[in-house]
Design an enzyme around this catalytic site. Structure first.
Site: not given
Ligand SMILES: C[S@@+](CC[C@H](N)C(=O)[O-])C[C@H]1O[C@@H](n2cnc3c(N)ncnc32)[C@H](O)[C@@H]1O
Length: 292
Positions: A107-108, A112, A232
């Site tokens: 989510a970070a 979204k 993306c």
């Molecule tokens: C593309 S970003 C998400 C962007 C977000 N959905 C937004 O719209 O602001 C992908 C995120 O996946 C997280 N991530 C990576 N591996 C992960 C895992 N195994 N479990 C949960 N989160 C993970 C990363 O820290 C990153 O913040």
């Protein structure tokens, strides 16, 4: 044969994937990023001088102004959230209804999730998950900057590994957003150090994690519920190939829901927004409905 790496390898890899389209696509990726402004219904403080293109979650995608940073008055909430127009599509595709149980697995920083929270209108449940502590802090900040505390009762931020979620919960959620970590080629192109380090093994490795996340998502969504898988990434290995693998590994357990949007183009299994033709993206999404 030597595997090409770095800038030369990057160009060769994406040129083979996008053939004659690659030069224009690459130029568009290097152009300044555009934003739409998602109006915050909780903000009382509006900027009359800013031509907001977004009302709720509908927006005029023909207007591509670069907006000033959002602001708030004392005791108020940020007036709008800036994002790539394509980033709105996965939330639109999820068709969230107030009262549903929704999980945003990656989510970070939270753009979204903010849109999901608006769709829920304070009802049901939104779990905004991210494994990175630093990035989770940004989700909290966005919620606090944009949404009154009294309207945050249905919002939770968690820190689980999305690839392993289904070990702990099954068939729990009406809607699952999987906006997966990806190659983010636009960022790679903008960063000469990243570009120098690029190798084709990177997209292959990320694709393995992405598939593990999608397989987990298929177990945690309810039967009849919907998953939106998005990235993306430009690499097809991280987009349609992930859905192809789901067909191979989980036959009969899901069906694709084909969606069309006012900008972008269909792919074999989903929808892609590329900046050479639209000015937005790159962004890919596919909509999966769990059958059993
Ligand atoms: C593309 S970003 C998400 C962007 C977000 N959905 C937004 O719209 O602001 C992908 C995120 O996946 C997280 N991530 C990576 N591996 C992960 C895992 N195994 N479990 C949960 N989160 C993970 C990363 O820290 C990153 O913040």
């Amino acid at each position: 044969m030597d595997v090409l790496k770095g800038q030369e390898g990057f160009d060769a890899f994406y040129s083979a994937m996008y053939s004659e389209r690659w030069p224009a696509l690459k130029a568009a990726l290097l152009a300044p990023k555009k934003h739409v402004a998602v109006a915050n219904p909780y903000a009382h403080h509006k900027f009359t001088e800013v031509p907001l293109t977004v009302s709720g979650l509908t927006f005029d995608h023909d207007v591509r102004d670069i907006f000033p940073s959002p602001e708030k008055n004392h005791h108020d909430y940020m007036n709008y959230y800036l994002m790539d127009a394509a980033s709105i599509l996965p939330v639109e595709a999820l068709d969230i209804q107030p009262g549903e149980k929704v999980v945003d697995l990656c989510a970070a920083p939270g753009g979204k999730s903010f849109l999901c929270a608006l769709k829920l209108q304070g009802k049901g449940l939104l779990i905004s998950n991210d494994r990175s502590a630093a990035r989770r802090a940004r989700i909290h900040r966005i919620f606090d900057d944009y949404i009154p505390k009294t309207e945050q009762k249905n919002l939770t931020v968690t820190s689980y590994d999305a690839t392993k979620w289904s070990l702990y919960q099954k068939s729990m959620y009406d809607k699952v957003l999987l906006d997966a970590p990806c190659s983010s080629e636009r960022h790679v192109l903008e960063d000469s150090k990243e570009l120098a380090l690029w190798a084709p093994g990177r997209t292959k490795a990320i694709a393995i994690t992405q598939f593990a996340m999608l397989a987990s998502a298929l177990d945690i969504v309810k039967v009849g519920g919907t998953i939106v898988y998005s990235t993306c990434a430009l690499s097809k290995l991280e987009n349609d190939d992930i859905i192809a693998k789901l067909y191979q590994k989980r036959p009969g357990r899901f069906e694709l829901m084909r969606k069309e949007f006012s900008f972008g183009e269909p792919t074999e299994f989903g929808w892609q927004v590329l900046p050479d033709t639209t000015g937005w993206g790159p962004f890919y999404l596919a909509v999966v409905k769990r059958l059993r």
